[in-house]
Structure formats: C-alpha cells, structure tokens
Design a protein around this motif. Sequence first.
Motif, PDB file in Angstrom:
ATOM      1  N   SER A 170       0.810  -1.225   0.000  1.00  0.00           N
ATOM      2  CA  SER A 170       0.000   0.000   0.000  1.00  0.00           C
ATOM      3  C   SER A 170       0.845   1.277   0.000  1.00  0.00           C
ATOM      4  CB  SER A 170      -0.927   0.003   1.222  1.00  0.00           C
ATOM      5  OG  SER A 170      -0.146   0.062   2.400  1.00  0.00           O
ATOM      6  N   VAL A 171       2.148   1.134   0.224  1.00  0.00           N
ATOM      7  CA  VAL A 171       2.983   2.342   0.267  1.00  0.00           C
ATOM      8  C   VAL A 171       3.424   2.712  -1.145  1.00  0.00           C
ATOM      9  CG1 VAL A 171       5.112   3.360   1.146  1.00  0.00           C
ATOM     10  CG2 VAL A 171       3.805   1.775   2.578  1.00  0.00           C
ATOM     11  N   GLU A 172       3.019   3.912  -1.557  1.00  0.00           N
ATOM     12  CA  GLU A 172       3.399   4.386  -2.891  1.00  0.00           C
ATOM     13  C   GLU A 172       4.605   5.299  -2.762  1.00  0.00           C
ATOM     14  OE1 GLU A 172       0.673   6.290  -5.989  1.00  0.00           O
ATOM     15  OE2 GLU A 172      -0.672   5.611  -4.401  1.00  0.00           O
ATOM     16  N   ILE A 173       5.590   5.115  -3.619  1.00  0.00           N
ATOM     17  CA  ILE A 173       6.772   5.975  -3.579  1.00  0.00           C
ATOM     18  C   ILE A 173       6.756   6.869  -4.812  1.00  0.00           C
ATOM     19  CG2 ILE A 173       9.302   5.999  -3.531  1.00  0.00           C
ATOM     20  CD1 ILE A 173       8.914   2.975  -2.495  1.00  0.00           C
ATOM     21  N   MET A 174       6.622   8.169  -4.597  1.00  0.00           N
ATOM     22  CA  MET A 174       6.560   9.093  -5.733  1.00  0.00           C
ATOM     23  C   MET A 174       7.809   9.955  -5.737  1.00  0.00           C
ATOM     24  SD  MET A 174       2.651   9.898  -4.891  1.00  0.00           S
ATOM     25  CE  MET A 174       2.081  10.934  -6.223  1.00  0.00           C
ATOM     26  N   GLY A 175       8.548   9.873  -6.821  1.00  0.00           N
ATOM     27  CA  GLY A 175       9.784  10.634  -6.900  1.00  0.00           C
ATOM     28  C   GLY A 175      10.993   9.745  -6.751  1.00  0.00           C
ATOM     29  N   PRO A 176      12.165  10.291  -6.538  1.00  0.00           N
ATOM     30  CA  PRO A 176      12.416  11.712  -6.265  1.00  0.00           C
ATOM     31  C   PRO A 176      12.140  12.610  -7.478  1.00  0.00           C
ATOM     32  CG  PRO A 176      14.470  10.512  -6.514  1.00  0.00           C
ATOM     33  CD  PRO A 176      13.392   9.495  -6.539  1.00  0.00           C
ATOM     34  N   ILE A 177      11.575  13.776  -7.165  1.00  0.00           N
ATOM     35  CA  ILE A 177      11.426  14.803  -8.204  1.00  0.00           C
ATOM     36  C   ILE A 177      11.979  16.119  -7.665  1.00  0.00           C
ATOM     37  CG2 ILE A 177       9.401  13.863  -9.383  1.00  0.00           C
ATOM     38  CD1 ILE A 177       7.820  16.055  -7.701  1.00  0.00           C
ATOM     39  N   GLU A 178      12.330  16.977  -8.579  1.00  0.00           N
ATOM     40  CA  GLU A 178      12.753  18.310  -8.192  1.00  0.00           C
ATOM     41  C   GLU A 178      11.526  19.049  -7.658  1.00  0.00           C
ATOM     42  OE1 GLU A 178      14.427  20.451 -11.453  1.00  0.00           O
ATOM     43  OE2 GLU A 178      16.016  21.259 -10.192  1.00  0.00           O
ATOM     44  N   ALA A 179      11.672  19.790  -6.574  1.00  0.00           N
ATOM     45  CA  ALA A 179      10.543  20.518  -5.993  1.00  0.00           C
ATOM     46  C   ALA A 179      10.067  21.598  -6.950  1.00  0.00           C
ATOM     47  CB  ALA A 179      10.962  21.148  -4.667  1.00  0.00           C
ATOM     48  N   SER A 180       8.785  22.030  -6.816  1.00  0.00           N
ATOM     49  CA  SER A 180       8.283  23.097  -7.691  1.00  0.00           C
ATOM     50  C   SER A 180       9.089  24.374  -7.491  1.00  0.00           C
ATOM     51  CB  SER A 180       6.819  23.410  -7.412  1.00  0.00           C
ATOM     52  OG  SER A 180       6.117  22.260  -7.111  1.00  0.00           O
ATOM     53  N   LEU A 181       9.427  24.660  -6.250  1.00  0.00           N
ATOM     54  CA  LEU A 181      10.361  25.750  -6.006  1.00  0.00           C
ATOM     55  C   LEU A 181      11.731  25.089  -5.954  1.00  0.00           C
ATOM     56  CD1 LEU A 181       8.310  27.547  -3.228  1.00  0.00           C
ATOM     57  CD2 LEU A 181       8.611  28.310  -5.568  1.00  0.00           C
ATOM     58  N   THR A 182      12.422  25.107  -7.075  1.00  0.00           N
ATOM     59  CA  THR A 182      13.619  24.272  -7.183  1.00  0.00           C
ATOM     60  C   THR A 182      14.752  24.742  -6.295  1.00  0.00           C
ATOM     61  OG1 THR A 182      14.311  25.601  -9.052  1.00  0.00           O
ATOM     62  CG2 THR A 182      13.129  23.568  -9.540  1.00  0.00           C
ATOM     63  N   ARG A 183      14.742  26.020  -5.932  1.00  0.00           N
ATOM     64  CA  ARG A 183      15.841  26.524  -5.118  1.00  0.00           C
ATOM     65  C   ARG A 183      15.294  27.591  -4.188  1.00  0.00           C
ATOM     66  NH1 ARG A 183      20.686  30.146  -6.591  1.00  0.00           N
ATOM     67  NH2 ARG A 183      19.176  30.931  -8.086  1.00  0.00           N
ATOM     68  N   ILE A 184      15.568  27.472  -2.898  1.00  0.00           N
ATOM     69  CA  ILE A 184      15.202  28.520  -1.944  1.00  0.00           C
ATOM     70  C   ILE A 184      16.434  28.815  -1.109  1.00  0.00           C
ATOM     71  CG2 ILE A 184      13.816  29.155   0.068  1.00  0.00           C
ATOM     72  CD1 ILE A 184      11.540  27.553  -0.987  1.00  0.00           C
TER      73      ILE A 184
END
Length: 813
Positions: free
Chosen positions: A749-763
């Motif tokens: 039942s555990v879904e693993i999504m990503g890794p993806i770059e965050a929408s705010l790629t750099r803060i």
Amino acid sequence: MTSDTQYIEVAVALPVYRTFTYFVPEPFRGFLAPGKRVLAPFGRRRVTGYVFGQSPRPEDKELKPILDVLDDRPLFPPAMVPFFKWIADYYKYPIGEVIKNALPGGLNVYDYALLTITEKGSTALRHGQPPPVAQKVLAPLAAGPCRLNSLIKKIDQKIPGTLLYQLEQSGWITRKWKLGGASTKARLERFVRLADSDLPLDHLSKPRQKILEILQTEKEMAVKVLKETVPTAAALIKPLESAGYLTIENKRVYRDPFGESIKPDTPPQLNAEQHQAVSRACDYLDKGYHPFLLNGVTGSGKTEVYMQVAAAALEKGRFVLVLVPEIALITQMERRFRARFGECVSVLHSGLSVGERYDQWTRILQGDATVAVGARSAIFAPFDNLGLIIVDEEHDSSYKQEGQLRYNARDLAVVRAKQNACLVILGSATPSMQTYYNVTTKKFTELTLTQRVEQRDLPEIRIVDLRLSRDARGIRRFIAPELQAAIKETLERGEQVLLFLNRRGYASFPVCGACGQPMRCKHCDISLTLHQRSNAYRCHYCGYSRAATSSCDICGSTKIKHLGLGTEKLEDLLTPLFSQARIARMDRDTTTRKGSILKLLKGLKDKTIDILVGTQMVAKGHDYPNITLVGIICADLSLSFPDFRAGERTFQLLAQVAGRAGRGDRSGRVFLQTYNPEHFCISAARNQDFKAFYQQELSFRQALGYPPFSRMIQLKISGKDPHKTEKHAQILGDHCRALKASHLPHYRSVEIMGPIEASLTRIAGRYRWQILLKGSDTGALHQFINQLTAHSHTAFTHRRVQVAIDVDPVFLM
Ligand code: ADP
Ligand code: ZN
Ligand code: ZN
C-alpha cells in the motif's frame, strides 16, 4: 514517583530517538518528579535530561547514576509525558528535542525561588517550636521574603532541598518561583472601597462627600475612574483613608490588548442552534474523549458556543485550552475570554517576551490560570487536567509548523484530548476536507450553526468576470466599474470597505521591457517583487533584496515593466479614485513592528479607517460590524498552485473573506473578481455552499488517492550543491524502492513518488528535491518510514545534504 525511586526514565536533550534509564543515588531520592530536569552522564559528556517517571528495575547492566537534579519543581506535568512520546514517535523527531521545542525559550535561565515565612511559621518560630536547623533558616525570613540564594549567603550554609520541603510541608514557609532579570511587572492600579459607612459625613467638604456617596453604591472603584467624576480625588483619598472612611489598595488589573480596561460581560441569550450545540457538547463533559466539529457559518456566534462550553468545563474543575491561528486573532479571543472569565485567562504566543511567556507558563503550571488562549505552540500549555480543547478556524494552515518539529497543532489537539480523556471542539465556517471527512465517517460529531446571530443575512456575493473588465482603450482594470461604484456608495454611507488581494508589494512580476526576462532572485528560483515603499526588489522566500533602480541581469536594460498587482499598487490605484477616504494597508510589510496589527485593528474598530487593503491577514476571523463591503480583487491567485490542496485553500480563503462583510446590523455585499467564474471553487464560495464544494473536491481526492483517502509523508531533500543533492535524492529513492521490494506484500500500500525536483527548485541557495510517500494504510506507512530511517541511517544524517521528514505535509512545493 516515590521517595525511594531508584531508577528513572530520562529523555536526554540530544538527537536520539529513545529514552534512557538512570540510577538515582540516595541523596537525590525524594526530589525527583516527572518534568524536572537532571544532569546525566551520556557517553563521555554530561547532558540535560527530562525526567519522565519511574523505571522498572533493569535486568542486567550497571546503570549510570544521575549527577544532579536541576529543578526545584517540574517544568511540565506528568500528563504530558505520553503526549511528548506520541509526538516523537509520530513526527519522527528526537524525544528530547520535542520537549525543547515545547518549552518556552529561556525557561531554564533565570528562575529562582522566593521564600516567604507564613503566619504559622512566624508563630512557631516565636515559640521556638521548629528544630534548630529549621530555626536557622526561618529566622532571617522573619524580616521579609528572601531569595533562596541570598538566604544561603546570609546563613552561610547550604540548605538541603529536603529541609525546604519539610518546612513547606509543615506550612511554615511558601516558595514562589520568579523570573530574574527581565521580569515582567504586573500592571497595578489603585482601588478604593468604603471602610465604614456609619461615620458622619456632614462636616466633610463637598468633593469628599461625593467620593463617599459614589462608593456607597459602587462597592469598589479604580481611582482613575473616580477622577472622572471628582477630578481632585487622587489628593483626597489619602486623608479619607487616615480618617477611617475608606481603604486604598493596589490591585492587579488587566487591560485588553488595545490598552483599554475590559468590562466584564454577561453571556447573551443563546439562539436555538447555539443552545443545541452547547448542550450537546456539555452532555459529553466528564465522559471521556469526544471530538466535535462546530460547523458554523461566518458570524454565527461560534465564540459564544466555545465560551459557554468552557464555562461548564471550568465549573467541573477542569481546564480549557483555546487555539487560534494567529496573533491578531488571539487579541480578539483574549478580549472576549477575559471579559467573561477574568483573571484566570492566560495568553501564549510568540509575540510575548521571554519573561512574559515564562510567567504565563508558570501561571498555568501552578493552576493560577485555568484558561489559556494561544497560537499553534500553545498546544504544549502545561495543563494537567484539561477538560476542553478548542481549535478555532481549524482549517487554517498556520496550525502546521514548518521547519524543526513539523507538527500540526490541530491534529495534536485531537491527540491530546484523547490522552486527557476530554472534549475537543474544532470550529470553522469552512472545515478542512480532513475534518469533514472525519464527520462523515462518524469519527467526529458535527454541531451546526446555519444562521448568523440575530437573523443577520449572509452577505450577497456577486461575481465579476475580470476577462470583461477593460477600460475604453482595452487596458485591463483591476477594479471593475461595479466594484468602484459600490465602494463609493459604501463610503458615502459612512461604512467601511475591505479589499482583499493575496499578494503583497507593488509589482509581483517585474519583467525586462527590452528582452522580456523576469527579474529573479539570486538565491531562489522565483520572481522578485518590487516594493516601492522601501525602494527595493525583494524575494519573499529568502529575503534577498536589490535596489529598485537595478537593471536587467541579461541585457542590462533599465526599462523594467512592473507587471503583477500587489497590495501597494492597489493602495496607489485607490488613492486618486477615493481621495477623501482614509486608506490603510494590512500585510506582512505594514505589520512587522510590534503593536502595528493592533493599531490597524483599533483603527477599524474606532472607524478611523475607511478602506482596509490587505492580504490573507484580513481574511481570518475578525469581527468588525461596520464593514459592509468586501472586494476580492483577484480570486484566482492561489488556484493555480501545483498543490492538491489549491482548490481547498482557495475556497476557504474566499468564503472567509466574504464572511467579513455585514456582521453588524446592516447587511453586507461582496464583489468577487475572477478570471475563472465557472470554476467550482469560485461558484461554491459564491453560494457559501460548503457541502457542494466538499462533495466535488472529495471525488477528485478519491480518484487520485489523495488525503483524506491516504496519508502522506514527504522527504524534503536539500543542499547547496545541485549535483550532490540530486544524487542523494536518487540514492534515497533507491533505498525506498529496495525496502518496499524486500517487504512485499506488507508495504504494497505504500506508494513511492519521486524523487522529483521541488516546484520551487531553489530557496535561499539550497537546491530542493522531494520524495512523497503515500499510503492508505497509516500503520504500514509509518512502519515503512521507521524502517527506512533505521536501515538507511546515514542517508538521513548526511553532512552536505539535509533530509527532513514531513509527516502529513501541508506545504508541498
Ligand atoms: P463567528 O466566530 O461564528 O464568525 P462570532 O462568535 O464572532 O461569530 O459572533 C459574531 C457576533 O455575534 C459577535 O459580536 C458576538 O458577540 C455576537 N453574538 C454571538 N452570539 C450571540 C447571541 N446569542 N446573541 C447576540 N449576539 C451574539
Ligand atoms: Zn533584459
Ligand atoms: Zn530568494
């Protein structure tokens, strides 16, 4: 814990997840209690630890002894131990650090004990009753209260804690804990009351007679108030006191947050719905855990329901905790609770100084304060016998703490209520999807208020299609003609206008006029905002700023076009249109100085402001009856965020802002300007139809398996080096998949999504990646992350790349 406790459970203030058992050497026994701090050896170090309670005798190994007991009295009650444990476990945070986060800062630094001899003690001393060692301590106290430290110096001898304890038990002394250094002084005011009403009056001067006459009807009066009728009163009361007519006393007074003294109020007659809600909640008082949603439209009198259930809880000798989403609202809630319950109300929020917060904490701990009103962190208020927890505006995302201990105070309120076997009431006009889902699945009981108080109407909401709003030359207008006309009418009637725009600054999208490049932050992947008042471009994520005269980074052109509307520009647009109106702005830029929010709210209350322009700060819970027109300048701003809660937030925000209109005798109007008039969030907000919104949103959530149909845990991966960060994210992703693969079917039942770059790629110069874990089985999801952190320990403690675990994340970008 008893005086022969030999083993104790201690949470050390280090980044470790479990507690430890220590041995208690003989001299310290009897001084320990849950909530006190001890000094304990840890490896080759000595660390502070928090005592949780007695431990069973351990099987084998030799345990290390504690080195010292650091507190004379506990910093938190034993009832909070399971609460801290739950938090550490659920939010995957080191237990000692959970406590550190919970306790008010500076708690440890200054406190000292003030010893005072009692009547009984003085008498005993005079008769030479106490044993010699005790007499030695009591004797100097006869001259007046004394700090423990100075007393030790005076008698030049250590005073064992056991002796103080005995003296206290015998009723000979009292101990009070005070804050040294920056202490907060109570506000004192002089009060007079009649001492002897039989004394003759006729030989007295007219003003003196007048004072005594007044006091005959008013039991007691502040000298300040008395002076309003008898201007010379201050000079006259002293001689009157000497002659035995009256007594003068300094008393602690409470002011409301506006600095005015609070008049006690009496509960109004509840309407039928309120009455029903109060009595249903009260039925469950003292019957263990029971969660409620108070679902009441804006202006339906939810606060009155809170207060009456609170009164019932207090009557049963149990305490009340009230959470509000932000400081500006605490003010309002505090004033109303003080007016009803008086001095037993304490406040807790980050706007208080260290000293003030310490004082409030102590008042709660000692049982002097029985009600606490506070923001998010007040969920840790040290009550030991809670009867009721209230979470007002429960949908508000400010209950979620980002950074450090990432908790949600709304959810913790429910947990704490369960552990304390008490009531919890979550209140809102726009309940969160999660909470309402809990109602439909019968976990929560719903109490509804469908009507505004005194049959006031909900405001009429009109949608204005911004796509059609252009002037004669085809240029877009930010204020449609119909809204402009309505503002004019409202001002002419002497009523107030609220204009809402959820974007601060002047221009949120400055673009180079020559090459079309937006002005970007140096450290973040985000557009800068022009702040004309402070002559600078600013980044809203990291605070980076550059001069307003800056030129384009790409082509060097100085022709920058200031696109994107912010509250500053809106204010500027209004000024020529309504030159007579007093316009004020409320956003984060105008409210940085202490007291500035209060000043704005007072301006609204005293009607020295005609038009208030503001961001979401103005949307929340305020009750100002003279606002009859609300203009929502652009309803769509939050709709396009890459976040599955964008719709929920937009609906809540719009319905809340609209709810600020027409809360007084006169009905209210709302103009909602939008580019998406057909969007279901907009139309549901327009119809103030929570159920319609909920149904549609719920089916969307179900289709995609989002909360409330699943839980989420987000791994937030960030680092200064883009390649290392990305690589680390990939490795962590591989760990996740490997773990899942090796434990099928348990983790199916555990879904693993990503890794993806965050929408705010750099803060703030840090590159950001994310892994989202999602699962319909909460237990399995939590087991998964526990196992992951244990197995891939080094991935979570990397030097260059930080991995934060965000359980039930709210900010997903
Ligand atoms: P909500 O929080 O539901 O938006 P409030 O609690 O702020 O609404 O109440 C709105 C106003 O109505 C307040 O000024 C409050 O004092 C008043 N009020 C509440 N209950 C009653 C009542 N039963 N009779 C008269 N006025 C009431
Ligand atoms: Zn350019
Ligand atoms: Zn920045």
